[in-house]
Motif scaffolding. Structure first.
Motif, PDB file in Angstrom:
ATOM      1  N   PRO A  78       0.844  -1.209   0.015  1.00  0.00           N
ATOM      2  CA  PRO A  78       0.073  -0.059  -0.070  1.00  0.00           C
ATOM      3  C   PRO A  78       0.790   1.193   0.044  1.00  0.00           C
ATOM      4  CG  PRO A  78      -0.894  -1.530   1.593  1.00  0.00           C
ATOM      5  CD  PRO A  78       0.515  -1.923   1.356  1.00  0.00           C
ATOM      6  N   LEU A 119       2.582   1.513  -3.546  1.00  0.00           N
ATOM      7  CA  LEU A 119       1.510   2.172  -4.489  1.00  0.00           C
ATOM      8  C   LEU A 119       1.183   3.470  -4.437  1.00  0.00           C
ATOM      9  CD1 LEU A 119      -0.999  -1.074  -4.594  1.00  0.00           C
ATOM     10  CD2 LEU A 119       0.775  -0.067  -6.441  1.00  0.00           C
ATOM     11  N   ASP A 150      -3.621 -10.770  -4.873  1.00  0.00           N
ATOM     12  CA  ASP A 150      -3.583  -9.402  -4.332  1.00  0.00           C
ATOM     13  C   ASP A 150      -3.846  -8.619  -5.988  1.00  0.00           C
ATOM     14  OD1 ASP A 150      -2.920  -6.643  -3.754  1.00  0.00           O
ATOM     15  OD2 ASP A 150      -1.493  -7.142  -2.382  1.00  0.00           O
ATOM     16  N   ARG A 196      -3.941  -5.528  -6.600  1.00  0.00           N
ATOM     17  CA  ARG A 196      -3.514  -4.310  -6.463  1.00  0.00           C
ATOM     18  C   ARG A 196      -1.991  -4.464  -7.324  1.00  0.00           C
ATOM     19  NH1 ARG A 196      -2.792  -3.303  -0.317  1.00  0.00           N
ATOM     20  NH2 ARG A 196      -2.023  -5.433  -0.714  1.00  0.00           N
TER      21      ARG A 196
END
Length: 230
Positions: free
Chosen positions: A129, A132, A148, A150
């Motif tokens: 996180p 990103l 995941d 992401r």
């Protein structure tokens, strides 16, 4: 790595033994007779059956010069003991030759710029996180089955192309145990930052710098005997 530490601690190694060793489900820990500790990832996800360590019950008290050679073993439990031993000896080397090492409090995130292509060899879940928030292009190489959405999980066959086109490469210290770190570093190409990361990467960095790493970020164990407690 072994020969570097032998030379770095030439006068000390003949007198050092292993005081204690523990093989855990996540980490393997070693404490030396000098009171220094090291850990290494226990790669349980790479075992196809119950692994056997023939030296179990005999490692404590062994000369450190013998135990450090375990890093070369194809038996990954044995290799984890070897890497943990090298990490413990590295802590001693940092104390014996402080003038040869430069420590920094830089966070790995400070090395990532907006728009960078970041590749992770090993899934650094807690970091994702935060990475990103700096860049939207993150590739992950991971042997375990992890979902995941992401990030993009890449296959091993894609590694040469993806790593050579990356700006920042974050490599799990566990690659020291399964011995893939050397091949991975050959693929680092023109990456601005190539970082070996995690508790297993708490090792003397010079041999890795010579292979293309730009930073080695590990841990310092302040209470080795407490580290071994379950």
């Amino acid at each position: 790595m072994i020969e570097f530490l032998r030379e770095e601690l030439e006068g000390e190694i003949p007198n050092i033994t292993v005081e204690d060793v523990r093989v855990g489900l996540v980490y393997t820990g070693v404490v030396t007779s000098t009171g220094h500790g090291g850990v290494a990832y226990t790669p349980i996800h790479e075992f196809t059956d119950c692994p056997v360590l023939g030296e179990a019950g005999e490692i404590a008290g062994m000369p450190i010069s013998d135990v450090m050679e375990m890093v070369l073993s194809p038996n990954l439990v044995k290799a984890a003991v070897g890497v943990a031993t090298l990490n413990a000896l590295s802590q001693l080397a940092f104390e014996v030759h402080p003038e040869r090492y430069r420590f920094s409090s830089v966070d790995v995130l400070e090395l990532i710029r907006s728009g960078d292509r970041v590749s992770m060899v090993g899934y650094f879940g807690p970091l994702i996180p935060r990475v990103l928030r700096r860049t939207g292009e993150v590739f992950v190489f991971e042997k375990r089955a992890i979902r995941d959405e992401r990030v993009r999980f890449a296959s091993p066959s894609e590694m040469p192309v993806v790593l050579r086109s990356s700006d920042v490469i974050l490599i799990s210290g566990s690659t020291l145990v399964n011995k893939t770190v050397y091949e991975i570093l050959r693929f680092s190409g023109s990456a601005r930052e190539v970082v070996l990361l995690g508790p297993t990467a708490s090792i003397t960095p010079q041999p890795l710098f010579e292979l293309g790493a730009t930073a080695v970020m590990g841990v310092r164990i302040t209470d080795p005997r407490l580290m071994l407690r379950v």
